[in-house]
Scaffold this active site. Sequence first.
Site, PDB file in Angstrom:
ATOM      1  N   ASP A  98      -5.159   5.465  -4.645  1.00  0.00           N
ATOM      2  CA  ASP A  98      -4.556   5.274  -3.333  1.00  0.00           C
ATOM      3  C   ASP A  98      -3.124   5.799  -3.375  1.00  0.00           C
ATOM      4  O   ASP A  98      -2.408   5.611  -4.359  1.00  0.00           O
ATOM      5  CB  ASP A  98      -4.539   3.792  -2.957  1.00  0.00           C
ATOM      6  CG  ASP A  98      -5.280   3.519  -1.659  1.00  0.00           C
ATOM      7  OD1 ASP A  98      -4.861   4.083  -0.642  1.00  0.00           O
ATOM      8  OD2 ASP A  98      -6.256   2.751  -1.663  1.00  0.00           O
ATOM      9  N   ASP A 200      -2.989   6.544   2.362  1.00  0.00           N
ATOM     10  CA  ASP A 200      -2.946   5.421   3.290  1.00  0.00           C
ATOM     11  C   ASP A 200      -2.122   5.766   4.536  1.00  0.00           C
ATOM     12  O   ASP A 200      -0.986   6.238   4.428  1.00  0.00           O
ATOM     13  CB  ASP A 200      -2.327   4.215   2.571  1.00  0.00           C
ATOM     14  CG  ASP A 200      -2.390   2.945   3.374  1.00  0.00           C
ATOM     15  OD1 ASP A 200      -3.501   2.468   3.648  1.00  0.00           O
ATOM     16  OD2 ASP A 200      -1.313   2.427   3.741  1.00  0.00           O
ATOM     17  N   GLU A 257      -6.186   8.843   5.426  1.00  0.00           N
ATOM     18  CA  GLU A 257      -6.532   7.789   6.388  1.00  0.00           C
ATOM     19  C   GLU A 257      -5.669   8.032   7.622  1.00  0.00           C
ATOM     20  O   GLU A 257      -4.439   7.967   7.552  1.00  0.00           O
ATOM     21  CB  GLU A 257      -6.249   6.404   5.807  1.00  0.00           C
ATOM     22  CG  GLU A 257      -6.650   5.293   6.777  1.00  0.00           C
ATOM     23  CD  GLU A 257      -6.023   3.951   6.438  1.00  0.00           C
ATOM     24  OE1 GLU A 257      -6.641   2.925   6.751  1.00  0.00           O
ATOM     25  OE2 GLU A 257      -4.901   3.920   5.894  1.00  0.00           O
ATOM     26  N   HIS A 330     -12.142  -1.746   2.655  1.00  0.00           N
ATOM     27  CA  HIS A 330     -11.439  -3.013   2.448  1.00  0.00           C
ATOM     28  C   HIS A 330     -10.854  -3.582   3.735  1.00  0.00           C
ATOM     29  O   HIS A 330     -10.418  -4.739   3.756  1.00  0.00           O
ATOM     30  CB  HIS A 330     -10.331  -2.821   1.419  1.00  0.00           C
ATOM     31  CG  HIS A 330      -9.304  -1.831   1.854  1.00  0.00           C
ATOM     32  ND1 HIS A 330      -9.552  -0.475   1.903  1.00  0.00           N
ATOM     33  CD2 HIS A 330      -8.018  -1.984   2.273  1.00  0.00           C
ATOM     34  CE1 HIS A 330      -8.483   0.157   2.334  1.00  0.00           C
ATOM     35  NE2 HIS A 330      -7.539  -0.727   2.567  1.00  0.00           N
ATOM     36  N   ASP A 331     -10.823  -2.782   4.812  1.00  0.00           N
ATOM     37  CA  ASP A 331     -10.262  -3.229   6.084  1.00  0.00           C
ATOM     38  C   ASP A 331     -11.312  -3.526   7.139  1.00  0.00           C
ATOM     39  O   ASP A 331     -10.966  -3.894   8.265  1.00  0.00           O
ATOM     40  CB  ASP A 331      -9.317  -2.151   6.653  1.00  0.00           C
ATOM     41  CG  ASP A 331      -7.996  -2.070   5.912  1.00  0.00           C
ATOM     42  OD1 ASP A 331      -7.592  -3.084   5.319  1.00  0.00           O
ATOM     43  OD2 ASP A 331      -7.369  -1.001   5.932  1.00  0.00           O
TER      44      ASP A 331
END
Length: 555
Positions: A98, A200, A257, A330-331
Amino acid sequence: MEQKWWHDSVVYQIYPRSFNDSNGDGIGDLVGIIEKLDYLKLLGIDVIWLSPVYDSPNDDNGYDIRDYEAIMHEFGTMNDFDQLLDQAHARGIKIVMDLVVNHSSDEHAWFAESRKSKDNPYRDYYIWRAANDDGTLPNNWGSIFSGPAWELDEATNEYYLHLFSKKQPDLNWENEQLRNEVYAMITRWLDRGIDGFRMDVINLISKTPGLPDADVAPGALYGDGGQHYVNGPRIHEYLKEMNDASFGNYDVLTVGEMPGATTEDAILYTDPARDEVNMVFTFEHMDLDSGPGGKWDVLPFDLQKLKDNFTKWQVALHDKGWNSLYWNNHDQPRVVSRFGNDTMYRVESAKMLATLLHLLKGTPYIYQGEEIGMTNVAFETIEEYEDIEIRNMWQERMAQGANPEALLQAVHKKGRDNARTPIQWNAKQHGGFTTGTPWLKVNPNYREINVERALEDPNSIFYYYKKLIQLRHEHDLVVYGQYALLETANDIYAYSRTYEGETWYVYCSFAEEETTVEVAHDTTDIIIGNYATAPTNTDQEVVLRPYEAVVYRTE
């Protein structure tokens, strides 16, 4: 289109806190991941996307980074990381890290210096503003995690911008020195041997100059500043510069993302000739069940909206850019609970949803536990949830007089902790995740839904995912074939993929009863299906059972 190694790869996302705890402290760790690499090798995945493992005070579960080049002590050491990298590579599995550089932790050394004084050399690494003349906040933007996007720092009596938690101050990408430090950090990780980055909220790094006020929706307390920072004015310049200075010099995977990115944006971001990123994570299909009130205003699932959205992205990016494909991360809540049936038809609907996604064009991402059909969790009280987004939202909505029962139902459906409950490895205490007390409660259904049980059943969801991964590895049609939506009944999603004279027809039923589909092609060659027997069919029609998926091949 030039063929790349990541075109036919399948990525598996690991959320380290919840994956596997090797030392009994209740928190997953790097050694725990190493212990399960053979499991991932058996599944057949090519790449691990590792959610943040950097040193962090953990305000937002690692997405608030204190030191970009150290490992969080709860996860282990840099030596453990190097062992993970070596062990994964020995099994032919790549590691993608990440990259969180829209913001840092407020405990990062840069911010510690930045807040000392207005003339500190690091002051301009972050976005500082004085209050307006009338004493109000610098602008009316709201934080994505609720509340205002500004926090007063009393040392200098100025505010800093934080689009997320107040412990996640936004970095100032207008500062060239800051950018160069970020690029040097990226390069050092690549030189360590990693295979790419998931970036991210990377399309938020460029803000409109002057940080003007945003529009305020009816009933909202703050403005939606996204109009001034989503796909901002210098974003393409920054990404091209980052590519040229760092990962563009390596054969690696980069996925951005990018909330709010349209197909037009994605074509620009992923066009190989532009040298920005390989692919983007889009959010449109994840917002289809959100009402006018946003994420927590949950709407019933609408399959037609999903068809329209997936088709738009498949058609728009064909031979122009590259899609990333995902149901979970994860979100996001668990897809079998969100778009499928997680009770009577859990196995069938999980396999159907996997079929639908994995036979599209793009790089598929599997989120840990998806491959065994893990479901959402419905904790009885808000105190059992750990996520900062949930807690901040709850506090704000309750202060506004919200109905607690209705709000808890929304958390059950859309809360991020649905994805973060620990992996259910077996039917032992805490699902075999830890010998200690897990940081977040395990879903109570771990005795029925777990890896050990899946591996013992040749018809399990796990082995179905394994077959889908093999199809992508073995057939260029799955990787490069052209997509076309097929007209069918409202509760059927059907599409074709065509490549070099061969066509596959994919039928996915979202109905809880038998549904008849008219067909105009041969139905004798079945590539894969989620029932043990083939569906009933004639020359003109196929009868699909509840949540059935079937794929036919013709030449």
